[in-house]
Scaffold this motif. Structure first.
Motif, short mmCIF file in Angstrom:
data_model
loop_
_atom_site.label_atom_id
_atom_site.label_comp_id
_atom_site.label_asym_id
_atom_site.label_seq_id
_atom_site.Cartn_x
_atom_site.Cartn_y
_atom_site.Cartn_z
N GLU A 1 -2.30 -2.70 -6.97
CA GLU A 1 -1.48 -3.39 -7.97
C GLU A 1 -0.49 -2.44 -8.62
O GLU A 1 0.67 -2.77 -8.82
CB GLU A 1 -2.38 -4.02 -9.03
CG GLU A 1 -1.61 -4.87 -10.03
CD GLU A 1 -2.54 -5.49 -11.07
OE1 GLU A 1 -2.10 -5.57 -12.23
OE2 GLU A 1 -3.67 -5.87 -10.72
N LEU A 2 -0.94 -1.24 -8.92
CA LEU A 2 -0.08 -0.25 -9.55
C LEU A 2 0.94 0.32 -8.56
O LEU A 2 2.11 0.48 -8.88
CB LEU A 2 -0.93 0.90 -10.11
CG LEU A 2 -0.17 2.09 -10.70
CD1 LEU A 2 0.60 1.67 -11.95
CD2 LEU A 2 -1.14 3.22 -11.02
N MET A 3 0.52 0.59 -7.33
CA MET A 3 1.37 1.28 -6.36
C MET A 3 2.26 0.34 -5.54
O MET A 3 3.25 0.77 -4.99
CB MET A 3 0.51 2.12 -5.42
CG MET A 3 -0.31 3.18 -6.13
SD MET A 3 0.67 4.32 -7.12
CE MET A 3 1.55 5.18 -5.85
N GLY A 4 1.88 -0.91 -5.42
CA GLY A 4 2.71 -1.88 -4.70
C GLY A 4 2.24 -2.13 -3.28
O GLY A 4 1.42 -1.41 -2.72
N ASP A 5 2.81 -3.19 -2.70
CA ASP A 5 2.40 -3.64 -1.37
C ASP A 5 2.73 -2.63 -0.28
O ASP A 5 1.93 -2.42 0.64
CB ASP A 5 3.04 -4.98 -1.04
CG ASP A 5 2.50 -6.11 -1.90
OD1 ASP A 5 1.40 -5.95 -2.46
OD2 ASP A 5 3.18 -7.16 -2.00
N GLU A 6 3.93 -2.02 -0.35
CA GLU A 6 4.32 -1.08 0.70
C GLU A 6 3.38 0.13 0.74
O GLU A 6 2.98 0.57 1.81
CB GLU A 6 5.76 -0.61 0.49
CG GLU A 6 6.79 -1.64 0.84
CD GLU A 6 8.20 -1.14 0.65
OE1 GLU A 6 8.44 0.07 0.90
OE2 GLU A 6 9.06 -1.93 0.26
N TRP A 7 3.06 0.66 -0.43
CA TRP A 7 2.15 1.81 -0.50
C TRP A 7 0.77 1.43 0.04
O TRP A 7 0.18 2.16 0.82
CB TRP A 7 2.03 2.31 -1.94
CG TRP A 7 1.09 3.46 -2.09
CD1 TRP A 7 1.38 4.78 -1.94
CD2 TRP A 7 -0.31 3.39 -2.40
NE1 TRP A 7 0.25 5.54 -2.14
CE2 TRP A 7 -0.80 4.71 -2.42
CE3 TRP A 7 -1.20 2.35 -2.66
CZ2 TRP A 7 -2.13 5.01 -2.70
CZ3 TRP A 7 -2.52 2.66 -2.93
CH2 TRP A 7 -2.98 3.97 -2.95
N THR A 8 0.28 0.26 -0.36
CA THR A 8 -1.04 -0.19 0.09
C THR A 8 -1.06 -0.34 1.60
O THR A 8 -1.99 0.13 2.27
CB THR A 8 -1.40 -1.53 -0.58
OG1 THR A 8 -1.37 -1.37 -1.99
CG2 THR A 8 -2.77 -2.02 -0.15
N GLU A 9 -0.04 -0.97 2.14
CA GLU A 9 0.04 -1.15 3.58
C GLU A 9 0.07 0.21 4.29
O GLU A 9 -0.62 0.42 5.29
CB GLU A 9 1.29 -1.96 3.94
CG GLU A 9 1.40 -2.28 5.41
CD GLU A 9 2.62 -3.15 5.72
OE1 GLU A 9 3.05 -3.13 6.89
OE2 GLU A 9 3.12 -3.82 4.81
N SER A 10 0.85 1.13 3.76
CA SER A 10 0.95 2.47 4.35
C SER A 10 -0.40 3.18 4.35
O SER A 10 -0.80 3.79 5.35
CB SER A 10 1.98 3.29 3.57
OG SER A 10 1.95 4.63 3.98
N GLN A 11 -1.13 3.11 3.23
CA GLN A 11 -2.42 3.78 3.14
C GLN A 11 -3.44 3.17 4.09
O GLN A 11 -4.20 3.88 4.75
CB GLN A 11 -2.95 3.74 1.70
CG GLN A 11 -2.09 4.47 0.70
CD GLN A 11 -1.79 5.91 1.09
OE1 GLN A 11 -2.69 6.68 1.39
NE2 GLN A 11 -0.52 6.25 1.12
N LEU A 12 -3.45 1.85 4.18
CA LEU A 12 -4.39 1.19 5.10
C LEU A 12 -4.03 1.49 6.55
O LEU A 12 -4.91 1.63 7.40
CB LEU A 12 -4.43 -0.32 4.83
CG LEU A 12 -5.07 -0.73 3.51
CD1 LEU A 12 -4.94 -2.23 3.30
CD2 LEU A 12 -6.51 -0.29 3.42
N GLN A 13 -2.72 1.64 6.84
CA GLN A 13 -2.33 2.02 8.18
C GLN A 13 -2.79 3.44 8.51
O GLN A 13 -3.21 3.72 9.63
CB GLN A 13 -0.81 1.93 8.34
CG GLN A 13 -0.30 0.52 8.48
CD GLN A 13 1.21 0.43 8.52
OE1 GLN A 13 1.91 1.39 8.22
NE2 GLN A 13 1.72 -0.73 8.90
#
Length: 176
Positions: A155-167
């Protein structure tokens, strides 16, 4: 490291009962290293077995591997460990997406306290209707906490960051 601890506790008999607790942590780290995709490359035994050739078993004889069949079995065991690590990663991502897996929570103290006040429980997974702490699920707790922390920070970092970390987590599993 464990041998050094053993030497210290052997020379200090009053502290010896505490070595049992230290050994549990060391054994947990070793187990985590063997089962976590990506980290298992840091374990010498893993590399020795993975790189061994049936024609030269000198590096793996210390692990009790004396012929090509035993080497094949050891390599199959490593493949199984990869599969287990990948399955746990997939299940952790799915649990987080359902809201059944919690990490350490947000870094912001006020937001974290607000979550705690709302009956949010850190470092837990929901199994059926019960929420339990996953810290004792070694060696899989490391993967679960990493996935959950990415989710908690999303929520704090945003969708792009979350997607990148999960990738990135997926790439570590794919590498393995």
């Amino acid at each position: 490291f464990a041998k050094g601890l053993n030497d210290v506790f052997t020379s200090t008999p009053l502290a010896k009962p505490f070595f049992l607790f230290a050994r549990t942590g060391v054994n947990g780290l070793a187990l985590t290293g063997k089962y976590t995709p990506g980290f298992n490359f840091l374990v010498k035994e893993f590399n020795d077995i993975a790189l061994a050739k049936p024609s030269d078993l000198t590096e793996v004889s210390k692990y009790g591997i004396t012929d090509a069949v035993e080497l094949s079995n050891a390599k199959a065991l490593q493949t199984g460990r990869f599969a287990m690590g990948s399955a746990v990663t997939f299940m952790a991502v799915q649990a987080w997406m359902r809201g059944d897996l919690n990490g350490n929570g947000p870094v912001d103290r006020q937001k974290r306290q607000m979550w705690l006040d709302g009956k949010w429980e850190p470092r837990t997974i929901k199994l059926g209707a019960v929420r339990v702490g996953y810290d004792n699920f070694e060696p899989f707790n490391l993967i679960m906490s990493t996935v959950a922390d990415v989710g908690d920070a999303s929520e704090l970092m945003g969708d792009e960051w979350t997607e990148s970390q999960l990738q990135k987590i997926s790439l570590v599993v794919a590498q393995a």
